[in-house]
Design a protein around this motif. Sequence first.
Motif, mmCIF file in Angstrom:
data_model
loop_
_atom_site.group_PDB
_atom_site.id
_atom_site.type_symbol
_atom_site.label_atom_id
_atom_site.label_comp_id
_atom_site.label_asym_id
_atom_site.label_seq_id
_atom_site.Cartn_x
_atom_site.Cartn_y
_atom_site.Cartn_z
ATOM 1 N N GLN A 32 -108.705 -35.438 -10.669
ATOM 2 C CA GLN A 32 -109.526 -36.576 -11.104
ATOM 3 C C GLN A 32 -108.840 -37.911 -10.838
ATOM 4 O O GLN A 32 -109.498 -38.933 -10.728
ATOM 5 C CB GLN A 32 -109.886 -36.433 -12.581
ATOM 6 C CG GLN A 32 -110.889 -35.322 -12.815
ATOM 7 C CD GLN A 32 -111.034 -34.957 -14.278
ATOM 8 O OE1 GLN A 32 -110.249 -35.364 -15.127
ATOM 9 N NE2 GLN A 32 -112.041 -34.164 -14.577
ATOM 10 N N LYS A 33 -107.514 -37.893 -10.684
ATOM 11 C CA LYS A 33 -106.788 -39.118 -10.371
ATOM 12 C C LYS A 33 -107.185 -39.678 -8.997
ATOM 13 O O LYS A 33 -106.928 -40.822 -8.688
ATOM 14 C CB LYS A 33 -105.277 -38.888 -10.445
ATOM 15 C CG LYS A 33 -104.745 -38.800 -11.862
ATOM 16 C CD LYS A 33 -103.228 -38.687 -11.865
ATOM 17 C CE LYS A 33 -102.569 -38.779 -13.189
ATOM 18 N NZ LYS A 33 -103.169 -38.218 -14.351
ATOM 19 N N ASN A 35 -110.139 -40.292 -8.163
ATOM 20 C CA ASN A 35 -111.225 -41.230 -8.434
ATOM 21 C C ASN A 35 -112.185 -41.366 -7.260
ATOM 22 O O ASN A 35 -112.411 -42.477 -6.758
ATOM 23 C CB ASN A 35 -110.662 -42.607 -8.829
ATOM 24 C CG ASN A 35 -110.351 -42.671 -10.303
ATOM 25 O OD1 ASN A 35 -111.096 -42.158 -11.130
ATOM 26 N ND2 ASN A 35 -109.232 -43.281 -10.624
ATOM 27 N N THR A 36 -112.727 -40.253 -6.826
ATOM 28 C CA THR A 36 -113.634 -40.310 -5.678
ATOM 29 C C THR A 36 -114.622 -39.153 -5.701
ATOM 30 O O THR A 36 -114.474 -38.207 -6.483
ATOM 31 C CB THR A 36 -112.833 -40.307 -4.350
ATOM 32 O OG1 THR A 36 -113.710 -40.679 -3.292
ATOM 33 C CG2 THR A 36 -112.196 -38.964 -4.069
ATOM 34 N N LYS A 52 -117.239 -34.303 -7.151
ATOM 35 C CA LYS A 52 -116.944 -35.584 -7.819
ATOM 36 C C LYS A 52 -115.719 -35.384 -8.695
ATOM 37 O O LYS A 52 -115.706 -34.511 -9.565
ATOM 38 C CB LYS A 52 -118.140 -36.025 -8.655
ATOM 39 C CG LYS A 52 -117.914 -37.350 -9.362
ATOM 40 C CD LYS A 52 -119.160 -37.747 -10.143
ATOM 41 C CE LYS A 52 -118.931 -39.036 -10.901
ATOM 42 N NZ LYS A 52 -120.088 -39.388 -11.730
ATOM 43 N N VAL A 54 -113.481 -37.887 -10.851
ATOM 44 C CA VAL A 54 -113.275 -39.232 -11.355
ATOM 45 C C VAL A 54 -112.540 -39.136 -12.684
ATOM 46 O O VAL A 54 -112.934 -38.368 -13.572
ATOM 47 C CB VAL A 54 -114.621 -39.979 -11.522
ATOM 48 C CG1 VAL A 54 -114.421 -41.346 -12.152
ATOM 49 C CG2 VAL A 54 -115.327 -40.102 -10.179
ATOM 50 N N GLU A 55 -111.482 -39.926 -12.799
ATOM 51 C CA GLU A 55 -110.667 -39.910 -14.011
ATOM 52 C C GLU A 55 -111.517 -40.230 -15.239
ATOM 53 O O GLU A 55 -112.326 -41.150 -15.219
ATOM 54 C CB GLU A 55 -109.529 -40.930 -13.878
ATOM 55 C CG GLU A 55 -108.287 -40.515 -14.632
ATOM 56 C CD GLU A 55 -107.036 -41.251 -14.167
ATOM 57 O OE1 GLU A 55 -105.965 -40.901 -14.686
ATOM 58 O OE2 GLU A 55 -107.122 -42.152 -13.328
ATOM 59 N N GLU A 57 -113.887 -38.467 -16.435
ATOM 60 C CA GLU A 57 -115.218 -37.845 -16.378
ATOM 61 C C GLU A 57 -115.058 -36.376 -16.026
ATOM 62 O O GLU A 57 -114.096 -35.981 -15.387
ATOM 63 C CB GLU A 57 -116.093 -38.510 -15.311
ATOM 64 C CG GLU A 57 -116.449 -39.951 -15.604
ATOM 65 C CD GLU A 57 -117.365 -40.540 -14.538
ATOM 66 O OE1 GLU A 57 -118.107 -39.769 -13.889
ATOM 67 O OE2 GLU A 57 -117.320 -41.759 -14.347
ATOM 68 N N LYS A 108 -107.260 -41.389 0.229
ATOM 69 C CA LYS A 108 -107.605 -40.666 -1.004
ATOM 70 C C LYS A 108 -107.530 -39.159 -0.774
ATOM 71 O O LYS A 108 -107.082 -38.425 -1.634
ATOM 72 C CB LYS A 108 -108.994 -41.072 -1.496
ATOM 73 C CG LYS A 108 -109.012 -42.455 -2.102
ATOM 74 C CD LYS A 108 -110.252 -42.692 -2.916
ATOM 75 C CE LYS A 108 -110.131 -44.022 -3.647
ATOM 76 N NZ LYS A 108 -111.144 -44.201 -4.657
#
Length: 139
Positions: A32-33, A35-36, A52, A54-55, A57, A108
């Motif tokens: 999740q780090k 963020n994409t 997905k 995302v930090e 979430e 990323k």
Amino acid sequence: MPYFRDEQEVYDYIGRLFQELVADEELAPKFQKANTTVQYRYRNPESQITVKMVEGEEGQVELGESQLEPEVIMTMEADTAHKFWLGKVNVTVALARGQMKAKGPVAKILKLVPLVKPVFPRYRKMLEDAGREDLVEAA
């Protein structure tokens, strides 16, 4: 001849692997780090997996058509993805050779690569548990 017979097999193995990763209490927060949202578009067979990460979430994995808006799009043969999850493909080399194509902030994706090493044995075991030694040995 491709390793996977049809898109459902891609979802049964690679898709399931992503679903397990986003649910993994130890690994999910690391992914999740990034963020994409990454969309993996595979050929032979045609298939698509959108993830997905995302930090803060909950992770999401969509198999096939997706309403998620990808920031990064990775395109490759399903065979290349399969070999990658067995630990037999270097992403940087595959990108340089055109075996993988990336759109969006490639940095990323490259940030995620070191995180996946512990996942390789999990993928191999999943295939073995499903009685698909043919997929393990073919690659």
